[in-house]
Design an enzyme around this catalytic site. Structure first.
Site, PDB file in Angstrom:
ATOM      1  N   ASN A   1       0.845  -1.200   0.000  1.00  0.00           N
ATOM      2  CA  ASN A   1       0.000   0.000   0.000  1.00  0.00           C
ATOM      3  C   ASN A   1       0.872   1.238   0.000  1.00  0.00           C
ATOM      4  O   ASN A   1       2.097   1.138  -0.067  1.00  0.00           O
ATOM      5  CB  ASN A   1      -0.947  -0.032   1.210  1.00  0.00           C
TER       6      ASN A   1
ATOM      7  N   LYS B   1     -13.509   0.358  15.420  1.00  0.00           N
ATOM      8  CA  LYS B   1     -12.231  -0.322  15.675  1.00  0.00           C
ATOM      9  C   LYS B   1     -11.838  -0.202  17.144  1.00  0.00           C
ATOM     10  O   LYS B   1     -11.308  -1.138  17.734  1.00  0.00           O
ATOM     11  CB  LYS B   1     -11.125   0.255  14.779  1.00  0.00           C
TER      12      LYS B   1
END
Ligand code: PMT
Length: 413
Positions: A209, A336
């Site tokens: 990424n 999260k």
């Protein structure tokens, strides 16, 4: 700490084998760079024996440059220490000249430079030398000494090189490396993950990424500045290692997971700034995959969730996650925080115009019962603000008995 020890040509050079031993006793790796005149006072053979590394002296040595070029050496150094520093080397440093390896390296390094002057007392008092000293000090060089006492020339006064033990103590102290011995995190260990991971498809291709590692590296530096012992587990990036951090280089999510769990037992604060690949190819081909079909399908399997696995430990450290989102940043980050059972989450928007690889970042930090927003600013400044906040929350939740006097940000609870 990686120290390039520059030795210039003065009688005090005879003390440098002792200095190398003292630096190595304190855990430093020492690479010696000698000027031509230094070799008149001490032999490269003795220095090679005590440092355990080949001595560098010639900018034009093709073999040595091929092994580690002067630019790589300049990058490798956490500190360039010149001891003894003669009047001549001080003049060259002040003028910015680079006629040899040592002075070239000093221009090319981003590491701090410290010098331990040594010369006859009249030379030291000479206005030209004192003007050079002031110039070097103004540019941020550390001047160690000189000492006062009897000199090799038979005179007495200021100009002796400091004792090797005193120099080694000074440069190996946490204050010198930029850490504060009485910083709020002195005695604590902070583990930071940073950068991307690379998941191999075959020997020449991988999934990765856009993370540059800048955010995580800045956090490691900020934690170190608060006095913490810092372990930085880094995916592949092209950044200079932050000073004072023990850096562990990994490639894949599995390697990052293993490296983290090998070191987590003594960690007080864990900060997951890495952009870990959520999926990896179920099998990496041993040979380069040939293009035989018009389409191809890669089977991906989930990578271990490093952050969730640390937060789930029985004696989990104070655990801080990052959430990199392109939309619904706050909502996903809160999810999260709760699902991974974190102490805190740093939410940042990522996209074409922000987040990955940029030098600036903005963030919203969330924890149970509080939040704090940071406007866009350089990642180094954001990291310092985040570390202040993390330290405050760490002490607030992990026992007041370990809490030093804190003078840090006020938090909106
Ligand atoms: O590196 P830079 O170019 O400076 O960019 C900074 C950054 C955008 C990468 C950084 O600020 C950031 O947001 N890092 C986390 C990126 C990320 O992977 O976010 P996520 O929302 O996908 O993951 C949530 C958290 O779980 C993160 O703390 C991540 O490190 C962690 N994680 C994710 C997957 C996994 N397998 N293991 C993990 O530990």
């Amino acid at each position: 700490m990686n120290i390039v020890l520059g030795i210039s040509g003065g009688i005090a050079a005879y003390k440098t084998p002792e200095l190398v031993r003292r630096l190595r006793e304190r855990g430093a790796d020492v690479q010696i760079v000698m000027t031509a005149s230094a070799e008149e006072f001490v032999t490269p053979t003795s220095l090679q024996a005590v440092s355990g590394r080949p001595i560098r002296s010639n900018l034009w040595d093709k073999e040595a440059e091929a092994a580690m070029s002067h630019i790589e050496l300049a990058r490798w150094a956490d500190l360039v220490l010149i001891a003894p520093a003669t009047a001549e080397i001080m003049a060259r440093l002040a003028s910015g000249g680079a006629p040899d390896l040592l002075t070239t390296l000093c221009l090319a390094t981003e590491a701090p430079i410290a010098i331990a002057p040594a010369m006859n007392r009249v030379m030291w008092a000479n206005p030209a030398v004192q003007a050079n000293r002031k110039t070097l000090e103004k540019r941020g060089m550390q001047i160690l000494g000189p000492d006062h006492g009897s000199q090799a020339c038979g005179e007495t006064g200021a100009g002796r090189m400091l004792d090797p033990d005193v120099i080694a103590d000074a440069v190996c102290s946490p204050e010198f490396a930029g850490a504060s011995a009485d910083g709020v995190l002195a005695g604590k260990t902070v583990l930071v993950t940073a950068g991307p991971t690379r998941e191999p498809i075959d020997p020449v291709r991988y999934i990765t990424n856009r993370s540059s590692g800048k955010m995580g590296y800045a956090i490691a530096a900020a934690a170190h500045a608060l006095g913490a012992r810092v372990i930085l587990i880094s995916g592949p990036v092209s950044l200079q290692e932050p000073r004072g951090a023990d850096v562990v280089h990994v490639e894949t999510a599995e390697e990052m997971h293993a490296a983290t769990h090998e070191r987590i037992a003594d960690v007080d604060i864990f900060i997951a700034a890495a952009a870990v690949s959520d999926y990896r190819p179920s099998e990496a081909s041993a040979q380069k995959i040939k293009k035989t079909k018009d389409t191809m399908t890669l089977e991906l399997v989930r990578s271990p969730d490093i952050l969730a696995s640390v937060a789930a430990l029985d004696d989990a450290p104070f655990t801080v996650g990052f959430a990199a989102e392109t939309e619904n940043v706050r909502e996903y980050a809160l999810g999260k925080l709760v699902n991974k059972n974190l102490d805190m989450i740093v939410a940042n928007r990522v996209g074409a115009d922000c987040g990955f690889d940029y030098d600036d970042n903005a963030a919203e930090v969330l924890w149970s019962g509080g939040e704090k927003a940071f406007d866009k600013m350089p990642k180094s400044e954001l990291a310092a603000g985040l570390m202040d906040l993390i330290a405050a929350r760490f002490f607030a939740t992990r026992g007041a008995e370990t809490q030093p006097a804190l003078s840090i940000v006020s938090i909106k609870e």
